[in-house]
Motif scaffolding. Structure first.
Motif, PDB file in Angstrom:
ATOM      1  N   ASN A  33      46.077  49.762  35.422  1.00  0.00           N
ATOM      2  CA  ASN A  33      44.289  49.716  35.417  1.00  0.00           C
ATOM      3  C   ASN A  33      43.944  48.628  36.112  1.00  0.00           C
ATOM      4  N   TRP A  34      42.774  48.557  36.096  1.00  0.00           N
ATOM      5  CA  TRP A  34      42.068  47.509  37.150  1.00  0.00           C
ATOM      6  C   TRP A  34      42.755  46.202  37.093  1.00  0.00           C
ATOM      7  N   ASP A  35      42.582  45.526  35.863  1.00  0.00           N
ATOM      8  CA  ASP A  35      43.010  44.237  35.756  1.00  0.00           C
ATOM      9  C   ASP A  35      44.491  43.994  36.141  1.00  0.00           C
ATOM     10  N   LYS A  36      45.311  44.751  35.804  1.00  0.00           N
ATOM     11  CA  LYS A  36      46.822  44.600  36.357  1.00  0.00           C
ATOM     12  C   LYS A  36      46.736  44.644  37.799  1.00  0.00           C
ATOM     13  N   PHE A  37      45.950  45.508  38.424  1.00  0.00           N
ATOM     14  CA  PHE A  37      45.872  45.906  39.943  1.00  0.00           C
ATOM     15  C   PHE A  37      45.129  44.479  40.527  1.00  0.00           C
ATOM     16  N   VAL A  38      44.221  44.012  39.850  1.00  0.00           N
ATOM     17  CA  VAL A  38      43.418  42.456  40.544  1.00  0.00           C
ATOM     18  C   VAL A  38      44.599  41.575  40.367  1.00  0.00           C
ATOM     19  N   ASP A  39      45.167  41.608  39.159  1.00  0.00           N
ATOM     20  CA  ASP A  39      46.411  40.425  38.850  1.00  0.00           C
ATOM     21  C   ASP A  39      47.395  40.399  40.305  1.00  0.00           C
ATOM     22  N   VAL A  40      47.882  41.579  40.472  1.00  0.00           N
ATOM     23  CA  VAL A  40      48.911  41.713  41.608  1.00  0.00           C
ATOM     24  C   VAL A  40      48.099  41.273  42.847  1.00  0.00           C
ATOM     25  N   ALA A  41      46.841  42.048  43.346  1.00  0.00           N
ATOM     26  CA  ALA A  41      46.233  41.524  44.343  1.00  0.00           C
ATOM     27  C   ALA A  41      46.165  39.984  44.484  1.00  0.00           C
ATOM     28  N   LYS A  42      46.072  39.231  43.500  1.00  0.00           N
ATOM     29  CA  LYS A  42      45.897  37.826  43.539  1.00  0.00           C
ATOM     30  C   LYS A  42      47.189  37.222  43.993  1.00  0.00           C
ATOM     31  N   LYS A  43      48.163  37.842  43.553  1.00  0.00           N
ATOM     32  CA  LYS A  43      49.460  37.353  43.575  1.00  0.00           C
ATOM     33  C   LYS A  43      49.783  37.652  45.314  1.00  0.00           C
ATOM     34  N   LEU A  44      49.107  38.611  45.859  1.00  0.00           N
ATOM     35  CA  LEU A  44      49.492  39.109  47.340  1.00  0.00           C
ATOM     36  C   LEU A  44      48.476  38.234  48.416  1.00  0.00           C
ATOM     37  N   THR A  45      47.566  37.545  47.704  1.00  0.00           N
ATOM     38  CA  THR A  45      46.545  36.609  48.558  1.00  0.00           C
ATOM     39  C   THR A  45      47.343  35.635  48.908  1.00  0.00           C
ATOM     40  N   ILE A  46      47.411  35.357  50.052  1.00  0.00           N
ATOM     41  CA  ILE A  46      47.996  34.117  50.713  1.00  0.00           C
ATOM     42  C   ILE A  46      46.715  33.326  51.644  1.00  0.00           C
ATOM     43  N   LYS A  47      46.800  32.022  51.051  1.00  0.00           N
ATOM     44  CA  LYS A  47      45.581  31.291  51.669  1.00  0.00           C
ATOM     45  C   LYS A  47      46.285  29.751  52.371  1.00  0.00           C
ATOM     46  N   SER A  48      45.742  29.585  53.633  1.00  0.00           N
ATOM     47  CA  SER A  48      46.450  28.433  54.166  1.00  0.00           C
ATOM     48  C   SER A  48      44.953  27.423  54.633  1.00  0.00           C
ATOM     49  N   GLY A  49      44.631  26.529  53.577  1.00  0.00           N
ATOM     50  CA  GLY A  49      43.455  25.783  53.569  1.00  0.00           C
ATOM     51  C   GLY A  49      42.332  26.619  53.367  1.00  0.00           C
ATOM     52  N   LYS A  50      41.385  26.631  54.034  1.00  0.00           N
ATOM     53  CA  LYS A  50      40.095  27.266  53.778  1.00  0.00           C
ATOM     54  C   LYS A  50      40.393  29.063  54.292  1.00  0.00           C
ATOM     55  N   ARG A  51      41.162  29.230  55.026  1.00  0.00           N
ATOM     56  CA  ARG A  51      41.450  30.345  55.770  1.00  0.00           C
ATOM     57  C   ARG A  51      42.401  31.295  54.728  1.00  0.00           C
ATOM     58  N   THR A  52      42.050  32.558  54.619  1.00  0.00           N
ATOM     59  CA  THR A  52      42.789  33.572  53.755  1.00  0.00           C
ATOM     60  C   THR A  52      43.697  34.292  55.087  1.00  0.00           C
ATOM     61  N   GLN A  53      45.277  34.057  55.009  1.00  0.00           N
ATOM     62  CA  GLN A  53      45.878  34.588  56.069  1.00  0.00           C
ATOM     63  C   GLN A  53      46.418  36.121  55.767  1.00  0.00           C
ATOM     64  N   GLN A  54      46.342  36.286  54.302  1.00  0.00           N
ATOM     65  CA  GLN A  54      46.609  37.682  53.967  1.00  0.00           C
ATOM     66  C   GLN A  54      45.748  37.966  52.595  1.00  0.00           C
ATOM     67  N   PHE A  55      45.003  39.084  52.780  1.00  0.00           N
ATOM     68  CA  PHE A  55      44.233  39.702  51.656  1.00  0.00           C
ATOM     69  C   PHE A  55      45.138  40.506  50.782  1.00  0.00           C
ATOM     70  N   GLY A  56      44.705  40.491  49.606  1.00  0.00           N
ATOM     71  CA  GLY A  56      45.303  41.523  48.441  1.00  0.00           C
ATOM     72  C   GLY A  56      45.134  42.791  48.920  1.00  0.00           C
ATOM     73  N   VAL A  57      43.841  43.109  49.108  1.00  0.00           N
ATOM     74  CA  VAL A  57      43.542  44.576  49.276  1.00  0.00           C
ATOM     75  C   VAL A  57      42.133  44.402  50.067  1.00  0.00           C
ATOM     76  N   PHE A  58      41.973  45.836  50.709  1.00  0.00           N
ATOM     77  CA  PHE A  58      40.905  46.180  51.449  1.00  0.00           C
ATOM     78  C   PHE A  58      40.341  47.518  51.518  1.00  0.00           C
ATOM     79  N   GLY A  59      39.156  47.745  51.170  1.00  0.00           N
ATOM     80  CA  GLY A  59      38.740  49.242  51.544  1.00  0.00           C
ATOM     81  C   GLY A  59      38.003  49.886  50.309  1.00  0.00           C
ATOM     82  N   PHE A  60      37.662  49.158  49.032  1.00  0.00           N
ATOM     83  CA  PHE A  60      37.048  49.767  47.942  1.00  0.00           C
ATOM     84  C   PHE A  60      35.557  49.935  48.373  1.00  0.00           C
ATOM     85  N   GLN A  61      35.131  49.311  49.185  1.00  0.00           N
ATOM     86  CA  GLN A  61      33.711  49.244  49.394  1.00  0.00           C
ATOM     87  C   GLN A  61      33.501  50.409  50.194  1.00  0.00           C
ATOM     88  N   ASN A  62      34.428  50.878  51.139  1.00  0.00           N
ATOM     89  CA  ASN A  62      34.424  52.118  51.880  1.00  0.00           C
ATOM     90  C   ASN A  62      34.384  53.633  51.189  1.00  0.00           C
TER      91      ASN A  62
END
Lengths: 295, 423
Positions: free
Chosen positions: B169-198
């Motif tokens: 479900n969506w909440d579990k999905f967002v949870d995983v996406a958060k774990k897959l998001t990697i930041k270095s300082g202000k910049r996000t190096q790896q985003f969890g997910v892309f494309g829902f907007q399209n």
């Protein structure tokens, strides 16, 4: 040979007509007839395939009450105000610098002219990269000064300035070339005389260069304004009029109406609004030109 | 001597007559499409050669035109009475052309020679306009969730399940996406997910809401369930911080596949067609259904093949359309991952064997096949072109790019979209 034929052959007007014919035919078929046809179409409802229905002034009324049209009109004016003055000032400065006897001046002139002969599509693509918020060159440079750059082309505030910057960059070389030609037409003797009279460089610029450059300036201003009213390709490629129509201009809206929504009748009045806008602006300038253009 | 000359003249005449008669018999069909990928153009050309060998009396001239100008060009060609005999039509434009009375009615031919019931439900509704058929569906494509398995392994996370019944479900999905998001300082190096907007409508439908009323006379995005779904998409970027801005891809000049490959994004929502390119890359990919709010759903669409009413060779044109919509022709493009089949028979265990290609389709892809079979029709297909265009590029962009609240935008756009729907 009969007398009659001889008469025709030795008639200058006959030959003038013959030589003008190809050009005139092209103009007639591809410009004049479509212009007249679109005027007629602006009073009709037509989707290119179905019947043409006469609807009177309905299309013009729709346009006046269409909030998108006013938005697009404002965007066109915004774009013009953004590109024309800045573009002219920068290209004039460049022309003055490149008119000096610097080493490798020809290379510089060529470099600044390069964007003009590059295809708009290619230029727009490259600038899309430069504007990329994550990996783009522009935001990288800004980040060196500790500025977080906006997401240029996807921001309703920054998309238009971004397009304007690209257009100025692309058009710079052409105006610069015209100014260069104008500058080189100013005889050196004026400057020598002014120097003897003790004129400084600002006085020389404002009293000699600017007035003698005014015919060129006049031409450049008129052409720049017309061109910027007609802007289409870089906007079509870079933003497609978006986001949320913040960069959509008159010609883009016209194109959408005609070839995306297939409403020829609704597209034609936009063309005439554009025409009268350019016509009036040019007329006002022609009138005004007597006050400041020196021939 | 005399006889010999006569004989020769007779022979020459015979040769002349026979060649000219075959020349008169050969029909040249003009066929226009767009290039979705170089591979598609290649397989069209291979397919056409096959067709011409089987039908020596028909010659097909194929012209690809860039997609952006395809439909306006086709319409102007029709207005100029010089349109191609057979052409692609994007599903979003199909009804606009059908309404203009420029397409050959294929209802009887499809009923007697192909059978509309053999198509999957979304393709059936796509083809039927007031119970008539003016174009034959080429295939189906649906938005799915692609992911880079390496990035999951690195984060020690289990992959999303391919079985639609078991999808997160969506909440579990967002949870995983958060774990897959990697930041270095202000910049996000790896985003969890892309494309829902399209593919925003899939989230709306998944929440039990709809985009339009069933008869497409009114927009329904202002209803709370739809607003909630749109807000979830906005939150991915603004609240959860797991998604980049909307034009992330276009702006970078990279496509989905390259984003996954370079590890800029861990999961991506994209059309199933992306599998063709992903399969050729050097990292393990996974495919899963979209995460659900209430239901696990996706939508299907794909271009149709149609015949111009002004065509002089309607019978030959039909032969070509029938060939292009045959399972045999389709299978070539399904095998490489670009298309998905639009016939029910291709989703049975025997049917799947015909196109399943282990080099392209990930190991658990078979668990996903029902997802395509049961896809709903994409709402853009039935909504008038202009209404859809204004909705997606003007109104919804206010939410995505101008930071306007979902509630405000969806409520204020009602009159405008409803007018366009009923024009």
């Amino acid at each position: 040979m009969t007398k009659k034929l001889e008469k025709i052959i030795y008639n200058n007007y006959f030959w003038v007509a013959i030589f003008l014919l190809p050009n005139f035919l092209g103009f007639l078929i591809f410009i004049l007839l479509p212009v007249l046809a679109s005027f007629g179409l602006s009073f009709t409802k037509w989707d290119l395939l179905g019947e043409i229905n006469f609807v009177g002034l309905a299309n013009y009324q729709n346009l006046i009450s269409d909030s998108t049209f006013w938005k697009v009109l404002w965007n066109t004016i915004y774009y013009t105000l953004g590109t024309v003055p800045l573009g002219i000032i920068i290209s004039l400065m460049l022309a003055i610098i490149l008119n000096k006897k610097i080493k490798g001046v020809k290379i510089f002139r060529a470099v600044y002219f390069l964007p003009v002969i590059s295809s708009t599509v290619a230029v727009a693509m490259v600038w899309q990269w430069i504007y990329n918020p994550q990996f783009g060159l522009l935001n990288y440079i800004l980040s060196l000064f500790n500025i977080t750059g906006p997401s240029w082309l996807t921001s309703t505030t920054w998309a238009m300035p971004a397009v304007i910057i690209t257009s100025i960059w692309k058009g710079l070389g052409f105006n610069m070339l015209l100014f260069l030609a104008g500058l080189q037409g100013i005889p050196n003797t004026y400057y020598e005389a002014a120097e003897i009279d003790g004129a400084g460089s600002w006085a020389k610029f404002s009293k000699i260069t600017l007035p003698l450059l005014s015919p060129t300036m006049f031409f450049v201003i008129i052409m720049s304004i017309i061109n910027s009213f007609q802007v289409f390709d870089q906007i079509y490629i870079m933003t497609g009029g978006g986001p949320a129509r913040s960069t959509s201009v008159l010609v883009h809206y016209l194109y959408q109406n005609a070839f995306e929504y297939f409403r020829m009748g609704q597209a034609s009045p936009i063309a005439y609004v554009l025409f009268f806008l350019v016509f009036i602006v040019t007329l006002v300038q022609l009138r005004n030109s007597k006050k400041w253009v020196v021939y | 001597m005399h006889k010999k000359v006569l004989m020769l003249i007779f022979l020459i005449l015979l040769i002349f007559l026979s060649t000219s008669s075959t020349m008169a018999e050969q029909i040249t069909l003009k066929f226009m499409g767009w290039e979705a990928s170089p591979l598609e153009t290649n397989s069209i050309k291979t397919g056409l050669n096959e067709f011409m060998t089987a039908n020596p009396d028909i010659k097909v001239e194929y012209t690809p035109v860039p997609f952006d100008e395809f439909h306006s060009k086709l319409l102007t060609m029709m207005a100029g009475n010089s349109a191609p005999d057979v052409f692609f039509l994007a599903s979003a434009f199909y009804r606009d052309f059908a309404a203009r009375n420029v397409l050959v009615d294929l209802t009887d031919k499809v009923d007697s020679q192909i059978g509309i019931d053999n198509f999957i439900p979304s393709s059936q509704t796509k083809m039927l306009v007031n119970n008539k058929i003016y174009g034959v569906s080429s295939c189906t494509v649906s938005p799915v969730l692609f992911y880079n398995k390496n990035l999951f392994d690195k984060a020690n996370l289990s992959y999303p399940p391919a079985d639609p019944a078991k999808m997160w479900n969506w909440d579990k999905f967002v949870d995983v996406a958060k774990k897959l998001t990697i930041k270095s300082g202000k910049r996000t190096q790896q985003f969890g997910v892309f494309g829902f907007q399209n593919f925003w409508w899939t989230t709306v439908l998944s929440n039990g809401a709809s985009v339009f009323t069933d008869d497409y006379s009114k927009i329904t995005l202002q209803e709370p369930a739809a607003q909630e779904a749109l807000q979830k998409i906005v939150d991915l970027r603004k609240k959860d911080g797991v998604a980049p801005a909307g034009n992330f891809l276009e702006n970078s000049g990279m496509n989905t596949a390259q984003m996954l490959q370079t590890g800029k994004v861990a999961m991506v929502v994209d059309g199933s067609w992306a599998l063709q390119e992903l399969a050729k890359m050097d990292f393990p990919i996974g495919v899963a259904p979209l995460p659900k709010l209430k239901d696990t759903i996706t939508t299907g669409q794909a271009h149709l093949h149609a015949i111009w009413k002004g065509s002089k060779h309607k019978e030959a044109a039909w032969k070509l359309v029938k060939f292009l919509s045959s399972s045999k022709y389709q299978t070539n493009l399904v095998k490489v991952g670009l298309w998905m089949p639009n016939r029910k028979a291709m989703y049975t265990p025997e049917g799947i064997k015909k196109w399943y290609n282990p080099k392209v389709h990930p190991a658990n892809f078979k668990a996903l096949t029902d997802y395509f079979l049961n896809a709903k029709l994409e709402p853009s297909v039935i909504a008038p072109q202009e209404a859809w265009d204004v909705l997606t590029t003007e109104e919804l962009e206010k939410i995505w790019y101008a930071n306007q609240p979902v509630k405000e935008v969806t409520e204020s756009m009602q009159d405008r979209i409803n007018n366009l729907l009923n024009q």
